[in-house]
Motif scaffolding. Structure first.
Motif, mmCIF file in Angstrom:
data_model
loop_
_atom_site.group_PDB
_atom_site.id
_atom_site.type_symbol
_atom_site.label_atom_id
_atom_site.label_comp_id
_atom_site.label_asym_id
_atom_site.label_seq_id
_atom_site.Cartn_x
_atom_site.Cartn_y
_atom_site.Cartn_z
ATOM 1 N N ALA A 75 0.832 -1.205 0.000
ATOM 2 C CA ALA A 75 0.000 0.000 0.000
ATOM 3 C C ALA A 75 0.866 1.255 0.000
ATOM 4 O O ALA A 75 0.573 2.237 -0.691
ATOM 5 C CB ALA A 75 -0.926 -0.007 1.215
ATOM 6 N N SER A 76 1.944 1.209 0.758
ATOM 7 C CA SER A 76 2.867 2.338 0.842
ATOM 8 C C SER A 76 3.470 2.670 -0.521
ATOM 9 O O SER A 76 3.780 3.833 -0.810
ATOM 10 C CB SER A 76 3.989 2.014 1.840
ATOM 11 O OG SER A 76 4.928 3.058 1.947
ATOM 12 N N ARG A 77 3.602 1.648 -1.374
ATOM 13 C CA ARG A 77 4.231 1.818 -2.687
ATOM 14 C C ARG A 77 3.211 2.015 -3.803
ATOM 15 O O ARG A 77 3.527 1.840 -4.979
ATOM 16 C CB ARG A 77 5.135 0.617 -2.973
ATOM 17 C CG ARG A 77 6.322 0.531 -2.005
ATOM 18 C CD ARG A 77 7.024 -0.800 -2.094
ATOM 19 N NE ARG A 77 8.045 -0.949 -1.066
ATOM 20 C CZ ARG A 77 9.352 -0.796 -1.259
ATOM 21 N NH1 ARG A 77 9.804 -0.480 -2.443
ATOM 22 N NH2 ARG A 77 10.205 -0.958 -0.269
ATOM 23 N N GLY A 78 1.961 2.355 -3.444
ATOM 24 C CA GLY A 78 1.005 2.798 -4.447
ATOM 25 C C GLY A 78 0.026 1.781 -4.982
ATOM 26 O O GLY A 78 -0.692 2.073 -5.953
ATOM 27 N N ALA A 79 -0.028 0.570 -4.398
ATOM 28 C CA ALA A 79 -1.000 -0.428 -4.864
ATOM 29 C C ALA A 79 -2.410 0.152 -4.820
ATOM 30 O O ALA A 79 -2.763 0.884 -3.901
ATOM 31 C CB ALA A 79 -0.917 -1.683 -4.007
ATOM 32 N N SER A 80 -3.227 -0.168 -5.823
ATOM 33 C CA SER A 80 -4.571 0.413 -5.893
ATOM 34 C C SER A 80 -5.509 -0.196 -4.862
ATOM 35 O O SER A 80 -6.464 0.447 -4.418
ATOM 36 C CB SER A 80 -5.164 0.235 -7.291
ATOM 37 O OG SER A 80 -5.351 -1.140 -7.586
ATOM 38 N N GLU A 81 -5.238 -1.437 -4.481
ATOM 39 C CA GLU A 81 -6.100 -2.120 -3.509
ATOM 40 C C GLU A 81 -5.274 -3.172 -2.778
ATOM 41 O O GLU A 81 -4.576 -3.969 -3.407
ATOM 42 C CB GLU A 81 -7.269 -2.790 -4.227
ATOM 43 C CG GLU A 81 -8.238 -3.522 -3.335
ATOM 44 C CD GLU A 81 -9.375 -4.150 -4.136
ATOM 45 O OE1 GLU A 81 -9.646 -5.345 -3.918
ATOM 46 O OE2 GLU A 81 -9.957 -3.461 -4.992
ATOM 47 N N VAL A 82 -5.360 -3.164 -1.457
ATOM 48 C CA VAL A 82 -4.671 -4.175 -0.649
ATOM 49 C C VAL A 82 -5.656 -4.721 0.377
ATOM 50 O O VAL A 82 -6.253 -3.956 1.136
ATOM 51 C CB VAL A 82 -3.442 -3.597 0.092
ATOM 52 C CG1 VAL A 82 -2.742 -4.698 0.893
ATOM 53 C CG2 VAL A 82 -2.459 -2.950 -0.884
ATOM 54 N N VAL A 83 -5.837 -6.031 0.378
ATOM 55 C CA VAL A 83 -6.689 -6.704 1.365
ATOM 56 C C VAL A 83 -5.780 -7.540 2.256
ATOM 57 O O VAL A 83 -5.028 -8.388 1.769
ATOM 58 C CB VAL A 83 -7.747 -7.597 0.700
ATOM 59 C CG1 VAL A 83 -8.613 -8.283 1.757
ATOM 60 C CG2 VAL A 83 -8.624 -6.782 -0.245
ATOM 61 N N LEU A 84 -5.837 -7.279 3.564
ATOM 62 C CA LEU A 84 -5.032 -8.015 4.537
ATOM 63 C C LEU A 84 -5.963 -8.892 5.357
ATOM 64 O O LEU A 84 -6.932 -8.392 5.950
ATOM 65 C CB LEU A 84 -4.270 -7.059 5.456
ATOM 66 C CG LEU A 84 -3.295 -6.083 4.782
ATOM 67 C CD1 LEU A 84 -3.966 -4.740 4.526
ATOM 68 C CD2 LEU A 84 -2.051 -5.877 5.641
ATOM 69 N N ILE A 85 -5.694 -10.194 5.392
ATOM 70 C CA ILE A 85 -6.545 -11.157 6.086
ATOM 71 C C ILE A 85 -5.765 -11.779 7.227
ATOM 72 O O ILE A 85 -4.626 -12.229 7.034
ATOM 73 C CB ILE A 85 -7.045 -12.252 5.124
ATOM 74 C CG1 ILE A 85 -7.726 -11.614 3.904
ATOM 75 C CG2 ILE A 85 -8.011 -13.195 5.810
ATOM 76 C CD1 ILE A 85 -7.195 -12.094 2.605
ATOM 77 N N GLU A 86 -6.373 -11.825 8.399
ATOM 78 C CA GLU A 86 -5.732 -12.418 9.570
ATOM 79 C C GLU A 86 -6.788 -13.130 10.401
ATOM 80 O O GLU A 86 -7.818 -12.559 10.734
ATOM 81 C CB GLU A 86 -5.033 -11.342 10.397
ATOM 82 C CG GLU A 86 -4.423 -11.838 11.700
ATOM 83 C CD GLU A 86 -3.469 -13.012 11.500
ATOM 84 O OE1 GLU A 86 -3.673 -14.055 12.174
ATOM 85 O OE2 GLU A 86 -2.540 -12.905 10.673
ATOM 86 N N ARG A 87 -6.522 -14.399 10.723
ATOM 87 C CA ARG A 87 -7.496 -15.217 11.449
ATOM 88 C C ARG A 87 -7.417 -15.044 12.958
ATOM 89 O O ARG A 87 -8.435 -15.059 13.659
ATOM 90 C CB ARG A 87 -7.279 -16.695 11.081
ATOM 91 C CG ARG A 87 -8.270 -17.653 11.749
ATOM 92 C CD ARG A 87 -8.114 -19.054 11.205
ATOM 93 N NE ARG A 87 -6.781 -19.594 11.421
ATOM 94 C CZ ARG A 87 -6.376 -20.785 10.983
ATOM 95 N NH1 ARG A 87 -7.204 -21.535 10.275
ATOM 96 N NH2 ARG A 87 -5.160 -21.224 11.240
ATOM 97 N N ASP A 88 -6.202 -14.868 13.494
ATOM 98 C CA ASP A 88 -6.034 -14.757 14.940
ATOM 99 C C ASP A 88 -6.610 -13.425 15.446
ATOM 100 O O ASP A 88 -6.276 -12.353 14.923
ATOM 101 C CB ASP A 88 -4.542 -14.851 15.286
ATOM 102 C CG ASP A 88 -4.296 -14.826 16.781
ATOM 103 O OD1 ASP A 88 -4.258 -15.903 17.390
ATOM 104 O OD2 ASP A 88 -4.150 -13.711 17.338
ATOM 105 N N LYS A 89 -7.437 -13.503 16.465
ATOM 106 C CA LYS A 89 -8.138 -12.304 16.946
ATOM 107 C C LYS A 89 -7.172 -11.256 17.482
ATOM 108 O O LYS A 89 -7.288 -10.062 17.184
ATOM 109 C CB LYS A 89 -9.149 -12.692 18.030
ATOM 110 C CG LYS A 89 -10.023 -11.539 18.490
ATOM 111 C CD LYS A 89 -11.072 -12.015 19.485
ATOM 112 C CE LYS A 89 -11.953 -10.846 19.933
ATOM 113 N NZ LYS A 89 -13.010 -11.294 20.890
#
Length: 205
Positions: A75-89
């Motif tokens: 995201a810092s380098r200009g990506a148009s869309e970034v989805v971050l997925i994490e299972r651990d609460k």
């Protein structure tokens, strides 16, 4: 008489640093959780040298986000869309905290954080709907990595840049990972301590 030297247990880093882009030098906090192992600065710097410094226009997935080091770097380098997925609460809560601190310096792309199962999320995605996929799961579950890699081969389309980045333990052979993606090739490869990594590119031409 000299006292015996004390043995100190190696502790995980408490912070990792974003290397480039709009959030360059910003710090991400790291929790001490089982299986949480942020990609090292050296590995991430090498990866983003492979990818190029500007990711403008790319849709990215960070499947096992942890601290968010890979996704936030994209995201810092200009990506148009970034989805971050994490299972651990707990890890997801920390991910939200890291993101909230970064938002004082907005980036042009969309960043979405999801608390859930990465494999199930991938299965719901259309074919060739993402350009760059980061796969860096807890190393103790080999099947988790294998299932993610198999699904990523369907979901990723790197025709305009990107690829499938896979980080895996040094105890596994590169050929094992390559066999999971027969329609792709490991265009870039590194070994760093207990970690190996491949950046897969689509076979074209």
């Amino acid at each position: 008489m000299n006292k015996p030297a004390k043995l100190f247990k190696a502790e995980p880093p408490k912070k990792v640093r974003i290397i480039g882009g709009a959030w360059r030098s910003r710090l991400l906090s790291v929790l001490d959780l089982p299986g949480l192992r942020p990609s090292t600065d050296r590995v991430r710097e090498t990866l983003f040298n492979w990818l190029g410094q500007d990711l403008t226009g790319l849709k990215c997935l960070d499947l096992f986000a942890g601290t968010g080091a890979l996704g936030f770097e994209a995201a810092s380098r200009g990506a148009s869309e970034v989805v971050l997925i994490e299972r651990d609460k707990k890890a997801h809560t920390n991910l939200q905290r890291n993101f909230s601190l970064l938002q004082s310096s907005p980036v042009p792309g969309k960043v979405e954080l999801i608390h859930g199962d990465s494999i199930e999320f991938l299965k719901r995605l259309p074919d060739q709907s993402s350009h760059l996929i980061f796969i860096d799961p807890p190393f103790q579950d080999a099947s988790l990595l294998d299932r993610a890699v198999l699904e990523a081969g369907r979901v990723c389309d790197d025709a305009t840049g990107g690829g499938i980045y896979v980080e895996f333990p040094a105890t596994r052979q590169r050929e094992e990972i390559e066999a999971l993606l027969p329609s792709w090739h490991c265009g870039k490869y590194l070994e760093a301590g207990q970690v190996k990594a491949c950046l897969f590119r689509g076979r074209r031409g």
